[in-house]
Enzyme design. Structure first.
Site, PDB file in Angstrom:
ATOM      1  N   ASP A  98       0.867  -1.172   0.000  1.00  0.00           N
ATOM      2  CA  ASP A  98       0.000   0.000   0.000  1.00  0.00           C
ATOM      3  C   ASP A  98       0.909   1.230   0.000  1.00  0.00           C
ATOM      4  O   ASP A  98       1.782   1.360   0.865  1.00  0.00           O
ATOM      5  CB  ASP A  98      -0.874   0.010   1.259  1.00  0.00           C
ATOM      6  N   ASP A 199      -3.051   4.558  -2.578  1.00  0.00           N
ATOM      7  CA  ASP A 199      -4.129   5.087  -1.756  1.00  0.00           C
ATOM      8  C   ASP A 199      -4.593   6.455  -2.271  1.00  0.00           C
ATOM      9  O   ASP A 199      -3.771   7.303  -2.633  1.00  0.00           O
ATOM     10  CB  ASP A 199      -3.649   5.225  -0.309  1.00  0.00           C
ATOM     11  N   GLU A 255      -6.812   3.250  -5.605  1.00  0.00           N
ATOM     12  CA  GLU A 255      -8.046   3.431  -4.845  1.00  0.00           C
ATOM     13  C   GLU A 255      -8.735   4.673  -5.395  1.00  0.00           C
ATOM     14  O   GLU A 255      -8.178   5.773  -5.350  1.00  0.00           O
ATOM     15  CB  GLU A 255      -7.756   3.612  -3.357  1.00  0.00           C
ATOM     16  N   HIS A 328     -10.104  -2.681   4.789  1.00  0.00           N
ATOM     17  CA  HIS A 328      -9.899  -1.961   6.037  1.00  0.00           C
ATOM     18  C   HIS A 328     -10.796  -0.735   6.185  1.00  0.00           C
ATOM     19  O   HIS A 328     -10.860  -0.131   7.262  1.00  0.00           O
ATOM     20  CB  HIS A 328      -8.438  -1.515   6.123  1.00  0.00           C
ATOM     21  N   ASP A 329     -11.474  -0.330   5.111  1.00  0.00           N
ATOM     22  CA  ASP A 329     -12.337   0.847   5.147  1.00  0.00           C
ATOM     23  C   ASP A 329     -13.827   0.493   5.168  1.00  0.00           C
ATOM     24  O   ASP A 329     -14.673   1.372   5.005  1.00  0.00           O
ATOM     25  CB  ASP A 329     -12.066   1.752   3.938  1.00  0.00           C
TER      26      ASP A 329
END
Length: 562
Positions: A98, A199, A255, A328-329
């Site tokens: 990431d 990200d 993302e 994770h979101d």
């Protein structure tokens, strides 16, 4: 059909802080992952995607980076990283990192320098503006609540942060900043990293005129999204990165909020040479009511079929796509899309069936393979996500929402539901750590854990293994065409995957009630035999599909192969 390792593989996402603690400080780490590499390999996955591991003060759990070329102290060292990468490669798996390049931590040396003076060489690495009298430059809010602007008293100017105030946004129009970003990414490529998930990548460009956003009813701040998301300059930056940095076989994932199957091609189109695929947010709000503490029944056609089929039926030149339900979101897959109570195992297996047989690259989020659920009994003090405290100040302390309803909403929607420690066994702290972890373990770890499910051939875990094996055996599940069946069926999602002479039929009842589907004569006459199902008739190859009317039990999922 261009074959790629990242198309044919199955990915496993690890939220490092919550996976396995090797040194008993309550925080997951790289050596904890090293310890569990054989387990990960046993799942049948081919690549590991790690949430941020760079050095960070952890204002936003690692998405605020203070040193892009070092490892977060709690996670270990560069030597640990090298050992982890070697262990992954030795098991014929790949590593995806990431990478956060939209912003840094306010503790990054560049920002510390930028605050010293307006003429500092790093000042223009970030976005600054004068205020309007005693007010910020405009009315923009931030994703985490509050204003998107923070005053630097030393220089008398505001800096932009569309996330936390400890995450100042970079100024990507600055060429020196872009060159430093390229050097940093090359550093990790030279170490052997196989790919990157970028990200907030579609926020790199901002409207530098900083106009006020529209004030919507009930909003405390103006709508800043149109001025910070998917602006044209983003494509120039991504093309430049692709040309100058990603010259090998690395996979590049972005993302991209505000992107769906209809417009993702602007990033992933093969002629664009930007991203290989995008992480979207199509499944994040499924099942949510108008109020955060309310849940409504899923509309299978509108919420699931239209989106998943939309991604699966794009033209090849529009690019590839991922298949994921949670990360994770979000919240836990089975709690949001299935039934984590009465039909826990069956609904988790049904969702896994869809994910591992659909078109695209599956990303399994750690713990989904054992059916980990939302932390339904968490109280306010149990949450750790920075957005929880921001929200509490804005909604509860201001009197807009009651404390009770706010906590109920967190139980259903908080990102911390997907960040609780991995449940390895039924011993202390679920085998994650010998000391109290950074966030509380879900209280159902006694009944949901790896050790228990490894021993049960009918477990969710072993069903996942059967699915990943089937995906490797049948190339049609990777590159095969996608054709939905009975699109108007409000309870059953069914489709065919075809490649050459091989055909695979998938039939899934999405709800906890009996359902049925009428198949065409063409489908029934295709010679299908049952290969796998979530009620336990596994590998009974002699069971033929003979009837047009197929009746399904609650959450029943079947896979037929001709």
């Amino acid at each position: 059909m261009e074959r790629k390792w990242w198309k044919e593989g199955v990915a496993y996402q690890i939220y490092v802080r919550s996976f396995k603690d090797s040194n008993n400080d309550g925080i997951g780490d790289l050596r904890g992952i090293i310890e569990k590499l054989d387990y990960i390999k046993s799942l049948g996955v081919d690549m590991i995607y790690l949430n941020p591991i760079n050095k960070s003060p952890n204002d936003d759990n690692g998405y605020d980076i203070s040193d892009f070329e070092d490892i977060m102290t709690e996670f270990g060292s560069l030597a640990d990283f090298d050992e982890l990468l070697s262990g992954i490669h030795n098991r014929n798996m790949k590593l995806i990192m990431d990478m956060v390049i939209n912003h840094s931590s306010d503790e990054h040396p560049w920002f510390i320098e930028a605050k010293k003076a307006k003429d500092n060489k790093y000042r223009d690495y970030y976005l600054w503006s004068k205020g309007k009298g005693e007010n910020p430059p405009n009315n923009w809010g931030s994703f985490f609540g509050g204003s998107a602007w923070e005053l630097d008293k030393n220089t008398g100017e505001y800096y932009l942060h569309i996330f936390s105030k400890k995450q100042p946004d970079f100024n990507w129009s600055n060429k020196n900043l872009r060159e430093d970003m390229k050097k940093m990414i090359k550093y990790w490529i030279e170490k052997g990293v196989d790919g990157f998930r970028m990200d907030a990548i579609n926020h790199l460009a901002k409207d530098m005129d900083f106009p006020d956003g529209e004030m919507k009813e009930g909003a405390l701040y103006g709508d800043f999204i149109p001025y910070v998301q998917n602006l044209p300059e983003v494509h120039d930056y991504l093309k430049e990165l692709r040309k100058d940095v990603f010259t090998g076989d690395q996979v590049v994932i972005g993302e991209t909020g505000g992107i769906n199957y209809e417009n993702a091609h602007v990033y992933t189109g093969l002629d664009n040479k930007e991203l290989d695929f995008t992480f979207h947010f199509d499944m994040h709000s499924v099942g949510k009511g108008e109020k955060p503490w309310e849940r409504v029944e899923i509309d299978l056609i509108k919420d699931i079929k239209e989106k998943m089929t939309g991604w699966a039926t794009r033209e090849e030149n529009e690019g590839w796509c991922p298949i994921f339900y949670s990360n994770h979101d979000t919240t836990r897959t089975v709690s949001r899309l299935g039934d984590d109570k009465e039909y826990h195992a069956l609904s988790a297996k049904m969702l896994a069936t869809l994910q591992l047989t659909h078109k695209g690259t599956p990303f399994i989020y750690y713990g989904d393979e054992i059916g980990m659920t939302n932390a339904a009994d968490f109280q306010l003090e149990d949450y750790r996500d920075i957005s929880v405290s921001y929200g509490y100040r804005e909604y509860v302390l201001s009197g807009l929402v009651s404390h009770e309803n706010y906590v109920k909403g967190l139980n259903l929607t908080s990102r911390d539901n997907s960040r609780t420690p991995m449940q390895w066994n039924d011993r202390k702290n679920a085998g994650f750590s010998d000391v109290n972890p950074w966030i509380r373990v879900n209280s159902n770890y006694n009944s949901i854990n790896v050790e228990k499910e490894e021993k049960d051939q009918n477990s969710i875990l072993n069903y996942y293994k059967k699915l990943t094996l089937l995906r490797k055996e049948e190339l049609a599940l990777v590159y095969g065409s996608f054709k939905e069946i009975d699109e108007d069926n409000k309870s059953v999602y069914s489709y065919e995957r075809s490649l050459g002479g091989k055909k695979i039929l998938v039939v899934c009842n999405f709800f906890g009630r009996d359902a049925e589907i009428n198949l065409s004569d063409e489908v029934v006459d295709s010679g299908y035999k049952l290969k796998l199902d979530n009620y336990g008739v596994y590998n009974k190859g002699s069971i033929k599909l003979q009837e047009r009317l197929v009746k399904l039990r609650p959450y029943e999922a079947r896979i037929y192969i001709n």
